[in-house]
Design an enzyme around this catalytic site. Sequence first.
Site, PDB file in Angstrom:
ATOM      1  N   ASP A  72      10.234   0.621 -39.169  1.00  0.00           N
ATOM      2  CA  ASP A  72      11.393   0.350 -38.329  1.00  0.00           C
ATOM      3  C   ASP A  72      10.878  -0.180 -36.982  1.00  0.00           C
ATOM      4  OD1 ASP A  72      13.906   0.111 -37.252  1.00  0.00           O
ATOM      5  OD2 ASP A  72      14.609   2.022 -38.005  1.00  0.00           O
TER       6      ASP A  72
HETATM    7  C1  NOJ Z   1      16.355  -0.355 -35.796  1.00  0.00           C
HETATM    8  C2  NOJ Z   1      17.210   0.187 -36.891  1.00  0.00           C
HETATM    9  O1  NOJ Z   1      16.930   1.554 -37.087  1.00  0.00           O
HETATM   10  C3  NOJ Z   1      17.055  -0.543 -38.203  1.00  0.00           C
HETATM   11  O2  NOJ Z   1      18.027  -0.067 -39.091  1.00  0.00           O
HETATM   12  C4  NOJ Z   1      17.160  -2.021 -38.005  1.00  0.00           C
HETATM   13  O3  NOJ Z   1      17.054  -2.680 -39.249  1.00  0.00           O
HETATM   14  C5  NOJ Z   1      16.072  -2.465 -37.057  1.00  0.00           C
HETATM   15  N1  NOJ Z   1      16.257  -1.803 -35.776  1.00  0.00           N
HETATM   16  C6  NOJ Z   1      16.066  -3.968 -36.837  1.00  0.00           C
HETATM   17  O4  NOJ Z   1      17.154  -4.349 -36.096  1.00  0.00           O
END
Ligand code: NOJ
Length: 779
Positions: free
Chosen positions: A306
């Site tokens: 993430d």
């Molecule tokens: C953080 C989020 O937790 C995740 O779900 C997302 O895909 C990423 N950022 C990218 O934006």
Amino acid sequence: MSTTSFAERIRFLLAALVSLAVLLLPLGLVRSQQKKTVPPVKERTVKTDPVDRRVRQRADSIIAQMTPEEKIGQLSQLFLFGESTKAEESARKGEVGSFLFVTDPAQINRLQKIAVQESRLHIPLLFGFDVIHGFRTIFPVPIAMAASWDPGLAEKAQSIAAREASAVGIRWTFAPMVDIARDPRWGRIVEGAGEDPFLGSAMARAQVRGFQGDSLGSPDHVLACVKHFAGYGAAEGGRDYDACYLSDTELWNVYLPPFKAAVEAGVGSVMSAYMDLNDVPATGNRWLLHDVLKENWKFQGFVVSDANAVKDLESHGFARDAADAATRAFTAGVNMEMGFVATNYDKHLPDAVKQGRVSTSQIDEAVRPLLETKIRLGLFENPYADQARVASVLGNPEHREAARIAAERSAVLLKNQGGLLPLEKSAYKKVAVIGPLADSKQDTIGSWAFAQDIKETVTPLEGIRKKLGSAVSVDYAPGVQLGRKFPSPFLIFLKEKSAAAWTEQQEKDEFKKAVDLALSADVAVLFFGESQIMSGEAASRSSLDLPGKQQELLEAVVATGKPVVLVLMNGRPLNVTWASEHVRAILEAWYPGTQGGLAIANLLFGDAVPGGKLPITWPRNVGQVPIYYSHNLTQSPENQGTRYWNEESTPLYPFGFGLSYSTFSFSNLKVSQPEVGLGQTISVSVEVENTGTRAGDEVAQLYVHQKAGSASRPVRELKGFQRITLAPREKKTVQFTLGPEELQYWSAAERKWVIEPGTFDLWVGADSAAKLHATFKIR
Ligand code: NOJ
């Protein structure tokens, strides 16, 4: 915990073969039945073959030419907002494998051209984006799609999202999110399929098929990324990003199954979660990423962290420094790091290789699935977006039509006293539309919708006005304003500016205007809930009450004595206990997407009939959380007073609940054999009849309870469902099969997957409180 004994793998294989055999078996039976028999759902399977030998050879021949820096470059993904010469330079030098958040096809093509033509090895970039519930055309939020109990609908929605995203050159989405969530305080409950692993797995498979098509590289499709592996939905106290503690039982039986379902459906990538799972951060958790995902489940794709999760390993009190964070995420099994402006991989893996902390063959292992994915996606042959096609794909009216149907199918009717709904169009001359969400485009579509065109969204007020035309006066008063104590980090992405905060006097005036409007009208339709930035990432709450002064306004409007319909717009169950006693009709519309206003108007005025069901147990108050239907029982369960002495221990609305404008009855529950051998399959059938006067949908739900086992078993568990449409008085026989897949569980006593002899209860009905009962035995 040992996850992969050889015997266990063989047992899985056998179980898979048996389930395949039993899936095919009933086909013969079905054909001989009367026409109106609905066979068990047979899902279309997608290609999950191991990576083709030629793909592997091609990837390996590229790897053989790569420098360590180029390999590490492929393992880096960076956010990119707007033009950047630095990004172009990185693409030219092969220092980056992927960008996320670029949505302009011209910019995508420009960067891609640099990578393909100017980088040493001509490796194309992979452009990623959060295509969560639509790209340009926004569908209802994921929890709403789950409320449709219609995996086919979810598949179609995501295939449209994929078509739109891939048209601009985005070939990778960070979806589906399949985190089980049993705590509505957690803001991201809106992004998943709710509390149940069976429903969650069905939605996971459907979305993977929708995004990826029949196999990776299908035209007009994209690479899916199942997230957030794993346990993110169990954040302590529902606080976003907080640690979670999950027992092995919960992991194997509840939280992991939707991920496994996605892997079995061929998902090409997995995103590691932010939080600590049982004290080991998911992004540095080798047991999770390697032992479970890659060894046990034989996942062939790649893992992406993430955003900034690798860097965050330091704040967990886990990694010593940035270099340690990079090495530990990498050796745990994170192939690619998603970083904001730089990655720890880029900065520290080269040294880790030089110092021997990471071997060249480990780097090769990590980069191989990434290159294989790029090859399979066809990026080497077809790296560019066809800019001439973009406008027609994004503007396709069929996409908007599909979004409207999805919004209608995901609404859940929670109460309809005296059949107030549907409202008779000709019966009302003056309709009062009230509430802060009734005319907000942003709040109609919900969170994670960054590439939409806000002008295309139809608000509920606009939808109602369009439906009723000029013969009926439809007046609007927001009544109250909504706001967060701590602002959302996503505010910057909102395309509609929020109005300035009202003064105290304005607050009073607006409140009064809304009540007066209700007084002057024949019916009041209230749009209450949460604004979209109150739901989603970084949007957890300690309360489930209607925010702001909505409850006060609700009570004041009800006190006018006018008929009141409450339409909820939200991504989590809210405290509507008072409303459930005092308001005649409650319709859960969620955040219904681009065409939400039209869908809501159709539902309110009877041009569509609600048929959705709750994918989550709805608490009476926040103190009951966590509350879910598939719990265990111990000491004197029948004695309410031993639970809470001040509150029912039952929810306000059970999991699976939802009404219709028609009524349905279930009868003639039949089990094919009263007793079967271990590993065999039984068929279950039930008759569903539309006993009302309108055509409508019912979702037949099958629940099972194992009466005794090596470990305590939940009171009931969903093991089958089918949504069907019935004309008035029409009757259909719905069939289900229960095989090893449905009857096995991970036993904490045996520390392995088991199917156990014994007696099972079985219920079929309209929700998780279904009463129609039968039993069967496993010998
Ligand atoms: C953080 C989020 O937790 C995740 O779900 C997302 O895909 C990423 N950022 C990218 O934006």
